[in-house]
Write a protein that holds these residues in place. Structure first.
Motif, short mmCIF file in Angstrom:
data_model
loop_
_atom_site.label_atom_id
_atom_site.label_comp_id
_atom_site.label_asym_id
_atom_site.label_seq_id
_atom_site.Cartn_x
_atom_site.Cartn_y
_atom_site.Cartn_z
N VAL A 19 0.79 -1.23 0.00
CA VAL A 19 0.00 0.00 0.00
C VAL A 19 0.83 1.29 0.00
O VAL A 19 0.55 2.19 -0.80
CB VAL A 19 -0.98 -0.01 1.20
CG1 VAL A 19 -1.76 1.29 1.26
CG2 VAL A 19 -1.92 -1.20 1.10
N VAL A 23 1.12 5.61 -2.51
CA VAL A 23 1.27 7.01 -2.10
C VAL A 23 2.60 7.58 -2.59
O VAL A 23 2.67 8.71 -3.09
CB VAL A 23 1.15 7.12 -0.57
CG1 VAL A 23 1.58 8.50 -0.08
CG2 VAL A 23 -0.28 6.82 -0.13
N SER A 44 -3.17 5.57 4.27
CA SER A 44 -3.50 4.60 3.23
C SER A 44 -3.53 3.18 3.79
O SER A 44 -4.43 2.40 3.49
CB SER A 44 -2.48 4.70 2.10
OG SER A 44 -2.72 3.74 1.11
N TYR A 48 -6.72 0.63 4.03
CA TYR A 48 -6.62 -0.71 3.45
C TYR A 48 -7.04 -1.77 4.46
O TYR A 48 -7.83 -2.67 4.17
CB TYR A 48 -5.19 -0.96 2.98
CG TYR A 48 -4.98 -2.29 2.29
CD1 TYR A 48 -5.15 -2.42 0.92
CD2 TYR A 48 -4.61 -3.42 3.01
CE1 TYR A 48 -4.97 -3.63 0.28
CE2 TYR A 48 -4.42 -4.64 2.38
CZ TYR A 48 -4.60 -4.74 1.01
OH TYR A 48 -4.41 -5.95 0.39
N ALA A 109 -9.07 11.37 0.44
CA ALA A 109 -9.24 10.29 1.41
C ALA A 109 -10.70 9.94 1.65
O ALA A 109 -11.04 8.76 1.82
CB ALA A 109 -8.57 10.68 2.73
N ASP A 140 -5.82 5.86 -4.25
CA ASP A 140 -4.73 5.75 -3.30
C ASP A 140 -3.47 6.43 -3.85
O ASP A 140 -2.75 7.11 -3.11
CB ASP A 140 -4.45 4.27 -3.02
CG ASP A 140 -3.84 4.04 -1.66
OD1 ASP A 140 -4.10 4.84 -0.74
OD2 ASP A 140 -3.10 3.04 -1.51
#
Length: 295
Positions: A19, A23, A44, A48, A109, A140
């Motif tokens: 993940v 970003v 993030s 997740y 977000a 994301d």
């Protein structure tokens, strides 16, 4: 009270290694590699994990038949506790995004969290499921880009989204097995994704601009090739023998191999050393996947 291992299984903890690279890839593409990135990456991860817990809560009745070993149907985690974990992680993820990136990060977000819940509660078992999950991953990447030139991160977001689409399509056949046509199609998609990760929408490295090759210009191709080889080989095995266990292995390879793709995107944006660091999460994720399943 569930144990830490139970919670790790509920949220697929090792899979979260795939993940932060979203970003970082978005931030690199948007010229926004700054102090906000660690906080956004943490947000993030929390979102997740929230999605994984919500997934098991939503699937608890189906899992009782098909995957009774999972935390909820096995009785190790109650449905209410799982739902509370998911809600709490969602709130924490949105809050951390706001603290790290302000209003611009919140503007990404919040819809990201909404897309995660929409997938788990409504879209997952519909034809729209893979597209919604792909949108989650694309958002994301844009979360990482929220502090910079977001438009420049759109190609990276689309590349990660396309990869996610292939993984999600395969994941829908983890229990029943697949036809040979499905892995053939996703394998073609993987080849296209790997090629897209090498193509440069803009040039950040003066050496690349002048056409003079150096090791930094070779990193994106090397990492994209690594990604394509690992994930592609797993899909080729499904095409040869499309039983459920091979499909699950390919899905796992798609999840744990994503950091190599993310690293290629970061390196393509001009941050070759950081790209290699992001890609290093791939072998670590594969090792941890032996302890806790990422699927």
């Amino acid at each position: 009270m569930p144990s830490l291992r139970d919670l790790a299984e509920l949220v697929r903890a090792p899979a979260a290694l795939s993940v932060p690279g979203d970003v970082v890839a978005g931030a690199a593409a948007a010229d926004a590699l700054d102090r906000r990135v660690p906080g956004l990456a943490g947000a993030s991860v929390l979102l997740y994990w929230a999605g994984m817990a919500a997934n098991d809560w939503a699937d608890r009745e189906l899992d009782a038949k098909e995957r009774p070993e999972r935390p909820i149907p096995s009785g190790r985690v109650s449905p209410g506790f799982a739902l509370g974990v998911s809600a709490g992680l969602t709130a924490a993820g949105i809050g951390l995004a706001g603290l790290a990136g302000g209003r611009r990060a919140l503007a990404v977000a919040v819809p990201l969290a909404g897309a995660v819940w929409a997938y788990d509660l409504r879209a997952k078992n519909t034809p729209a499921g893979p597209a919604v999950m792909a949108a989650c991953r694309g958002l994301d990447v844009l979360l990482g880009a929220s502090g910079g030139r977001v438009a420049r991160a759109v190609p990276a977001a689309l590349t990660v989204a396309a990869h996610t689409y292939t993984v999600t399509e395969l994941s829908r056949r983890e229990v029943s097995g697949a036809t040979r046509a499905l892995p053939a199609a996703t394998l073609a998609g993987t080849a296209a994704v790997a090629a897209a990760a090498v193509a440069r929408p803009r040039t950040a490295d003066p050496a690349a601009a002048s056409g003079s090759p150096n090791w930094r210009t070779l990193v994106p191709a090397a990492l994209a090739g690594w990604y394509g080889l690992q994930y592609g080989a797993a899909q080729a095995r499904v095409a040869a023998d499309p039983q459920a266990s091979k499909v699950r292995a390919a899905v796992g390879a798609g999840i744990t191999g994503l950091p190599a793709l993310q690293g290629a995107l970061v390196a393509r944006a001009g941050a070759a050393v950081l790209g290699v660091a992001v890609a290093a999460a791939a072998p670590l994720g594969r090792r941890l996947a032996r302890l806790v399943s990422p699927t």
